[in-house]
Design a protein around this motif. Structure first.
Motif, PDB file in Angstrom:
ATOM      1  N   GLU A 182       0.832  -1.194   0.000  1.00 44.96           N
ATOM      2  CA  GLU A 182       0.000   0.000   0.000  1.00 44.96           C
ATOM      3  C   GLU A 182       0.873   1.253   0.000  1.00 44.96           C
ATOM      4  O   GLU A 182       1.824   1.364   0.770  1.00 44.96           O
ATOM      5  N   VAL A 183       0.530   2.143  -0.898  1.00 46.58           N
ATOM      6  CA  VAL A 183       1.252   3.409  -0.986  1.00 46.58           C
ATOM      7  C   VAL A 183       0.507   4.444  -0.149  1.00 46.58           C
ATOM      8  O   VAL A 183      -0.694   4.662  -0.332  1.00 46.58           O
ATOM      9  N   ALA A 184       1.216   5.021   0.782  1.00 40.72           N
ATOM     10  CA  ALA A 184       0.587   6.004   1.666  1.00 40.72           C
ATOM     11  C   ALA A 184       0.112   7.213   0.860  1.00 40.72           C
ATOM     12  O   ALA A 184       0.867   7.788   0.074  1.00 40.72           O
ATOM     13  N   LYS A 185      -1.153   7.568   1.035  1.00 34.78           N
ATOM     14  CA  LYS A 185      -1.714   8.712   0.321  1.00 34.78           C
ATOM     15  C   LYS A 185      -1.423   9.992   1.101  1.00 34.78           C
ATOM     16  O   LYS A 185      -1.625  10.061   2.307  1.00 34.78           O
ATOM     17  N   ARG A 186      -0.951  11.001   0.381  1.00 38.07           N
ATOM     18  CA  ARG A 186      -0.623  12.273   1.011  1.00 38.07           C
ATOM     19  C   ARG A 186      -1.614  13.336   0.567  1.00 38.07           C
ATOM     20  O   ARG A 186      -2.036  13.377  -0.587  1.00 38.07           O
ATOM     21  N   ASN A 187      -1.963  14.179   1.507  1.00 41.08           N
ATOM     22  CA  ASN A 187      -2.835  15.298   1.191  1.00 41.08           C
ATOM     23  C   ASN A 187      -2.110  16.254   0.247  1.00 41.08           C
ATOM     24  O   ASN A 187      -0.942  16.587   0.449  1.00 41.08           O
ATOM     25  N   ARG A 188      -2.794  16.692  -0.800  1.00 43.01           N
ATOM     26  CA  ARG A 188      -2.151  17.553  -1.789  1.00 43.01           C
ATOM     27  C   ARG A 188      -1.688  18.870  -1.185  1.00 43.01           C
ATOM     28  O   ARG A 188      -0.629  19.395  -1.529  1.00 43.01           O
ATOM     29  N   VAL A 189      -2.496  19.426  -0.286  1.00 48.59           N
ATOM     30  CA  VAL A 189      -2.122  20.696   0.342  1.00 48.59           C
ATOM     31  C   VAL A 189      -0.864  20.511   1.186  1.00 48.59           C
ATOM     32  O   VAL A 189       0.076  21.320   1.129  1.00 48.59           O
ATOM     33  N   VAL A 190      -0.840  19.416   1.961  1.00 45.54           N
ATOM     34  CA  VAL A 190       0.327  19.144   2.797  1.00 45.54           C
ATOM     35  C   VAL A 190       1.560  18.912   1.930  1.00 45.54           C
ATOM     36  O   VAL A 190       2.659  19.389   2.236  1.00 45.54           O
ATOM     37  N   ALA A 191       1.385  18.177   0.820  1.00 47.16           N
ATOM     38  CA  ALA A 191       2.515  17.916  -0.070  1.00 47.16           C
ATOM     39  C   ALA A 191       3.045  19.212  -0.678  1.00 47.16           C
ATOM     40  O   ALA A 191       4.260  19.409  -0.799  1.00 47.16           O
ATOM     41  N   ALA A 192       2.118  20.126  -1.063  1.00 44.49           N
ATOM     42  CA  ALA A 192       2.544  21.401  -1.644  1.00 44.49           C
ATOM     43  C   ALA A 192       3.299  22.243  -0.624  1.00 44.49           C
ATOM     44  O   ALA A 192       4.352  22.827  -0.920  1.00 44.49           O
ATOM     45  N   LEU A 193       2.762  22.310   0.603  1.00 45.92           N
ATOM     46  CA  LEU A 193       3.432  23.080   1.648  1.00 45.92           C
ATOM     47  C   LEU A 193       4.786  22.466   2.001  1.00 45.92           C
ATOM     48  O   LEU A 193       5.749  23.189   2.295  1.00 45.92           O
ATOM     49  N   ASP A 194       4.859  21.145   1.967  1.00 51.01           N
ATOM     50  CA  ASP A 194       6.128  20.471   2.248  1.00 51.01           C
ATOM     51  C   ASP A 194       7.173  20.845   1.205  1.00 51.01           C
ATOM     52  O   ASP A 194       8.334  21.125   1.536  1.00 51.01           O
ATOM     53  N   GLY A 195       6.767  20.869  -0.067  1.00 54.00           N
ATOM     54  CA  GLY A 195       7.698  21.251  -1.122  1.00 54.00           C
ATOM     55  C   GLY A 195       8.167  22.689  -0.984  1.00 54.00           C
ATOM     56  O   GLY A 195       9.354  22.995  -1.168  1.00 54.00           O
ATOM     57  N   GLY A 207       8.275  24.452   1.804  1.00 51.15           N
ATOM     58  CA  GLY A 207       9.149  24.542   2.974  1.00 51.15           C
ATOM     59  C   GLY A 207      10.556  24.054   2.685  1.00 51.15           C
ATOM     60  O   GLY A 207      11.541  24.682   3.090  1.00 51.15           O
ATOM     61  N   ARG A 208      10.663  22.938   1.966  1.00 51.90           N
ATOM     62  CA  ARG A 208      11.992  22.419   1.629  1.00 51.90           C
ATOM     63  C   ARG A 208      12.745  23.382   0.722  1.00 51.90           C
ATOM     64  O   ARG A 208      13.963  23.570   0.857  1.00 51.90           O
ATOM     65  N   SER A 209      12.032  24.007  -0.221  1.00 53.12           N
ATOM     66  CA  SER A 209      12.676  24.961  -1.130  1.00 53.12           C
ATOM     67  C   SER A 209      13.182  26.183  -0.368  1.00 53.12           C
ATOM     68  O   SER A 209      14.297  26.665  -0.602  1.00 53.12           O
ATOM     69  N   VAL A 210      12.344  26.693   0.554  1.00 55.98           N
ATOM     70  CA  VAL A 210      12.746  27.863   1.340  1.00 55.98           C
ATOM     71  C   VAL A 210      13.949  27.533   2.215  1.00 55.98           C
ATOM     72  O   VAL A 210      14.886  28.336   2.346  1.00 55.98           O
TER      73      VAL A 210
END
Length: 206
Positions: free
Chosen positions: A124-137, A139-142
Motif C-alpha cells: 500500500e502506498v501512503a496517500k498524502r494530502n495535496r495541500v500538505v505535499a505542496a506546503l512540504d515542497g 518549505g523544503r525549497s525555502v
C-alpha cells in the motif's frame, strides 16, 4: 533433456549416501515419461537445474508424465524445481501428470503449490494530502534557499572584509602569493579542465 543416471556424491553425517538427481525421458504408451531419480535436495539440484530448465522449454508432445517413484529424498528446493518444470510444460498446452509421489512427500508438494499460487498483496502506498505535499515542497525549497543565501552572504562579507583591510593598509598586497594562486587555479587546472571538456564533448557527440 536427458541426464546421466544418479551417481553417488557423498555420505551424510548419519552415514546415508546422497546421490545426484537425474532425469531420463522415455516414450510411454500414453505419451512421454520423465523419470526422476536420486536425491532432489538444495545441495544437489545445482547439477541438474539447467537440464530441468531445458526440459521445460522442450517440445515433448501433448502428454507428459513426471514419474517420481525412483526419487530418494526431496526437500523444498527440489520440490519447487520439479513443480516449476511441471508448470512450464503445462503452459505449452500439454497434459502434465505427476505419478509415484510418496505419501510423505505429497504434503511437501502441496505446500509448494500453495506457496506459488498464493496471491501476494500489493504494498500500500501512503496517500498524502495535496495541500500538505505542496506546503512540504515549499518549505523544503525555502530551507534550501536559506542555506544558499547564508553561503552567498559569507562569501560577500569575506570579500568586503578583505578589501577593507587592503584599503586601510592593515594588510599588504603580496604579489608572490597572488602569482602562486594564479598558478594553482589557472595553469595547473588546465589539464583537468581539458579532460573534463573532452569527456563531456564525447558524451554529447554520441
Amino acid at each position: 533433456m536427458t541426464d546421466n543416471p544418479a551417481a553417488e556424491i557423498r555420505a551424510d553425517k548419519d552415514g546415508r549416501r546422497t546421490t545426484a538427481p537425474a532425469l531420463v525421458a522415455d516414450k510411454g504408451e500414453g505419451g512421454l515419461v520423465l523419470t526422476l531419480s536420486g536425491d532432489w535436495l538444495a545441495r544437489t539440484i545445482g547439477s541438474i537445474e539447467k537440464t530441468v530448465a531445458d526440459t521445460g522449454e522442450s517440445d515433448l508432445g501433448k502428454s507428459v508424465t513426471i514419474d517420481l517413484g525412483s526419487v530418494g529424498r526431496v526437500d523444498t528446493a527440489g520440490a519447487l524445481l520439479v513443480e516449476k518444470m511441471s508448470r512450464k510444460l503445462s503452459d505449452g498446452g500439454r497434459s502434465v501428470e505427476m505419478s509415484g509421489v510418496r505419501e510423505k512427500d505429497g504434503a511437501l508438494f502441496e505446500a509448494v503449490r500453495a506457496a506459488i499460487d498464493r496471491v501476494r498483496p500489493e504494498p500500500e502506498v501512503a496517500k498524502r494530502n495535496r495541500v500538505v505535499a505542496a506546503l512540504d515542497g515549499i518549505g523544503r525549497s525555502v530551507y534550501g534557499l536559506y542555506d544558499e543565501v547564508v553561503v552567498g552572504l559569507n562569501i560577500i562579507g569575506s570579500s568586503i572584509y578583505g578589501a577593507g583591510r587592503r584599503v586601510t593598509g592593515k594588510t599588504q598586497v603580496r604579489l608572490p602569493a597572488i602569482i602562486t594562486q594564479m598558478d594553482r587555479m589557472g595553469v595547473r587546472a588546465v589539464p583537468i579542465i581539458a579532460l573534463m571538456s573532452f569527456l563531456i564533448g564525447a558524451v554529447i557527440a554520441q
